[in-house]
Scaffold this motif. Structure first.
Motif: not given
Length: 81
Positions: A41-68
């Motif tokens: 039907d004319g379809y092709t596809f690419e498969v990607l696997e998650a191997v890692d992640e980048k995180r933006i964190c903030v550290v405050g009096p309540e501990g560490t929170k992941v923002l993104s």
């Protein structure tokens, strides 16, 4: 840990959609996608696997929170499905 995949589907050499999969039966979902989006039907596809992640964190009096988080994907051979 649950594997995470991203499938990029093309139709007639144009990007058609991306499908993110993150569940315990991800391999079954990948097989269904392979069967639904037929090359005849004319379809092709690419498969990607998650191997890692980048995180933006903030550290405050309540501990560490992941923002993104940004998942880092690596291409995997379609034959691996």
């Amino acid at each position: 840990m649950v594997k995470q995949y991203r499938v990029v589907v093309h139709k007639l050499d144009r990007k058609w959609c991306s499908i993110d999969i993150e569940n315990p039966w991800a391999i079954d979902v990948l097989k269904d996608i392979r069967d639904v989006f037929c090359s005849e039907d004319g379809y092709t596809f690419e498969v990607l696997e998650a191997v890692d992640e980048k995180r933006i964190c903030v550290v405050g009096p309540e501990g560490t929170k992941v923002l993104s988080r940004e998942v880092v994907f690596k291409a995997v051979p379609i034959s691996a499905i």
